[in-house]
Design an enzyme around this catalytic site. Structure first.
Site: not given
Length: 761
Positions: A6-9
């Site tokens: 997934g994504a990282k923020g």
């Protein structure tokens, strides 16, 4: 290694510059607003059904997986985030935020630093240095209160830390005693929020000291000038830090925050780290041998590449420091698993917490082995990539077509540059391979998850193997219904395949055979099992620290090539058997071949293998391993031999003997060795060489089949029935011996002529 991908923020508290840094309470308040806002827009998972958030328009599919990982500045907020998750009745409960009172303390485990040290260990192994026993000199970014820096600088008692800096101080110890300085570093580390000012000055060697970064200047002693190779008698703190970064040492260990290394071609504006513009250096100016990246963003990608092209050894921060986020991920998946039992009333929360704590050693062991494998395969690829540049070109083209790779964004070479590298024999760099390995894993994971492969019972053992043994034994029923079962299997298997075979394996097999991801993985699993590759890899790994790095890498690559070759055979010759059925059918026969090859007639067939054995023994490889390894090249014929043995109902060693006799008597083996020595100057040359060798392997199979069908299983019988065969082959051999096989065209003609003589085509 993250399940699922997934994504990282992150988040930043925005304030006017004159307001200064935000207070703890302001950060915590902002964090709570941020987490609530995200959960307001996140799908939930209730009794096996995905429930979208109310009054939210969704432009994507169902996605209830959302977790918070402890990081710099938020590590103390894990319990806060979990309280919010519980108030939302979010399905992950306290698996939402890793760490906290019921999770793994990354600093206590030292997991990020220990994972990054696996990369350091690999770099030095390639340089012929054993970091566990040999003294190495180092400079660093950070202080002993930091998780990554502090834990990293305590791993080896043979480390001579000559200099380090953080945002407050510059520490310089020109000639430290490794044992004494290690003990003092451990003491300072245990103080908690310590700084270099807490280091006992009486233990710093002559001429060293701890200097404030706020000082106007630092007077350099003769010892410091000698250490940093400078004639300057006085420098500003920033000038001194630049020299520390460029010090001629074995290791530069980054455990701090900020970007300190860029490429000469990059401006400081591009780096976007204003606070460190005054101390940043270029990769080409680093004089350390190895760069270990425990911290994030310490180097730009172009800075890494420039450093490696200068002769240094480096991978990338996301490879080196993956241990921390990997620990968070495994914690989450353990909590999700045991949450099933908690929900059933089979255990309470305190018991669950005790179990999670009790298996921490198993979790750490699994994480570190993953770091070891990633470092090992990047090192192997860096060594061999100059021979297969077209495979990297093919991989990048495929990833671009899939829409997940932007070469320019990742600073990867274009096809024109790759073509030039191929002509010049220049390899891919470690940082480039690191990026491609990550993208290749992402691609393969997605392809696997979209197939039926995760539902194959064969892969259940991989799912169980992901969890610590005691967990797998006690929670077997829960593991089978883990909500992330398919995602776990997809990620585990993709890592297995590419950590052992390299970043280009899947794309190369896809291009050569046209097979799907699931077919390629199935073929790989069969090939790995029947060749006993895991045992072969493990035996070489156990010896690696005692062997020349080039020999160890070559031996590992030999096993990889065997697995790749056998997997390719299964893709070209598909059948309806399951993975387990194929393994059961062939594994015993492959084992019999491996044991029987060294004593198989005729004597002349053994000549090339005996030479390899002698070479390996001279390099310190034990006799039994040298013999087994040398003859494993003959196992490439294993699938054909096993297939013919089953087809004709013959003993596998009898068929293997026919193979060896046919190869020797009819000069097929001799021709194969000539073809194998061709340089393969271009991608098409290498593909043509591979095709010719495939033809020669097919010729062996056809000759043996002919012998079994027409000559009662006897080479002599075939020769008697075709009296003109041997004289013709002798003339063919004399012709080739005289003129030689200098290029692919000659190899193709020679192979075609031999095929006409032996099987009439």
């Amino acid at each position: 290694v993250i399940v699922p991908t997934g994504a990282k923020g992150g988040f930043v508290i925005k304030r006017p510059a004159e307001a200064g840094r935000p207070t703890y309470d302001e950060v915590k308040d902002g964090y709570e607003v941020f987490i609530r806002g995200l959960l307001d827009m996140t799908d939930n998972f209730v009794e096996g059904v995905v429930i979208p958030p109310p009054d939210v328009v969704r432009h994507d599919g169902d996605d209830p997986y959302f977790v918070v990982a402890a990081d710099k500045g938020t590590a103390s907020f894990s319990d806060t985030a979990n309280e919010i998750a519980r108030s939302y009745k979010f399905w992950l409960d306290d698996a939402f935020a890793s760490g906290g009172s019921a999770g793994y303390d990354h600093k206590a485990l030292g997991i990020t630093a220990r994972g990054a040290w696996e990369s350091v260990r690999r770099h030095f192994l390639d340089l012929g240095v054993n970091v566990d026993n040999d003294v190495i000199t180092a400079v660093g970014i950070g202080d002993m209160s930091g998780d990554v820096f502090g834990n990293g600088m305590l791993i080896s008692k043979h480390l001579k830390l000559l200099a380090a800096f953080d945002h407050r101080h510059i520490f310089i110890d020109p000639d430290p005693n490794p044992g004494t300085s290690w003990t003092e570093r451990r003491r300072v580390s245990a103080l908690g929020r310590s700084s270099w000012a807490d280091y006992d000055p009486a233990l710093i060697s002559e001429g060293g000291g701890v200097f404030e970064r706020t000082a106007k200047s630092v007077a350099l002693t003769p010892q410091i000038r000698g250490l940093l190779d400078t004639d300057a008698e006085e420098l500003t703190p920033n000038e001194l830090i630049r020299l520390v970064l460029k010090a001629p040492v074995d290791l530069l260990w980054n455990g701090g925050i900020g970007t300190y290394v860029k490429a000469r071609s990059e401006s400081d504006d591009v780096v976007q780290d204003r606070s460190n513009d005054a101390v940043r250096v270029n990769g080409r100016d680093l004089r350390c041998r190895v760069l270990g990246e425990g911290g994030n963003l310490g180097c730009t990608q172009l800075g890494r590449i420039e450093f490696e092209r200068r002769g240094g050894h480096v991978f990338a921060d996301f490879i080196d420091n993956s241990g921390g986020v990997h620990a968070s991920d495994r914690e989450v998946n353990l909590k999700v698993l045991m949450g099933i039992s908690v929900a059933k009333g089979q255990m309470d929360r305190p018991e669950r917490d005790q179990i999670i704590a009790s298996v921490s050693d198993d979790v750490v062991k699994a994480i570190l082995y993953d770091n070891f494998l990633q470092a090992q395969i990047i090192s192997q690829e860096r060594t061999s990539s100059h021979r297969t540049i077209e495979a990297y070109m093919d991989l990048m083209d495929r990833l671009e077509r899939e829409g997940i790779l932007d070469r320019e964004l990742e600073f990867l070479p274009n096809n024109e540059d790759l073509t030039q590298r191929s002509r010049e024999g220049r390899p891919m760099t470690g940082p480039e391979i690191a990026v491609l390995l990550a993208y290749a894993k992402r691609s393969l994971t997605e392809h696997i998850s979209l197939s039926t492969l995760p539902d194959d019972p064969h892969f259940e053992s991989d799912l169980f193997g992901y969890f610590p043994p005691s967990i797998a034994e006690r929670f077997s029923d829960e593991i089978k219904v883990h909500p992330l079962r398919r995602e776990l299997i997809s990620t585990i298997v993709a890592n297995q395949v590419l950590n052992s075979q390299g970043s280009t394996f899947y794309s190369r097999m896809r291009t050569v055979t046209g097979a799907s991801a699931s077919m390629i993985v199935r073929a790989y699993r069969v090939a790995r099992a029947v060749t006993a590759a895991q045992k072969r890899w493990a035996d070489i790994e156990a010896l690696a620290s005692r062997l020349d790095p080039g020999i160890a890498n070559r031996m590992m690559q030999d096993v990889d090539d065997l697995v790749s070759y056998v997997a390719r055979w299964y893709l070209i010759n598909p059948n309806d058997r399951s993975i387990d059925e194929e393994i059961e059918r062939a594994a015993g026969d492959f084992s019999a071949l491996s044991d029987g090859f060294p004593s198989m007639p005729p004597v002349g067939w053994h000549e090339p293998y005996v030479a390899v054995i002698a070479e390996l023994e001279a390099e310190g490889v034990p006799r039994d391993l040298a013999v087994r390894h040398a003859y494993q090249r003959a196992l490439r014929r294993g699938p054909d031999i096993v297939d013919i043995a089953h087809r004709f109902g013959r003993d596998v060693l009898d068929i293997a003997s026919l193979y060896s006799q046919a190869s020797h008597v009819f000069r097929i083996g001799w021709l194969d060795r000539q073809v194998r020595r061709l340089p393969g100057a271009t991608a098409f040359d290498r593909l043509a060489i591979e095709a010719v060798r495939d033809d020669l392997q097919g010729l062996r199979r056809d000759v043996v089949s002919r012998v079994l069908e027409e000559a009662d299983g006897s080479i002599d019988g075939l020769i008697l029935s075709s009296p003109r065969l041997v004289p013709r082959i002798d003339r063919w051999y004399a012709w080739l011996s005289r003129d030689g096989i200098e290029d692919v065209s000659a190899a193709m003609i020679a192979t075609r002529r031999l095929s006409q003589l032996l099987v009439g085509r």
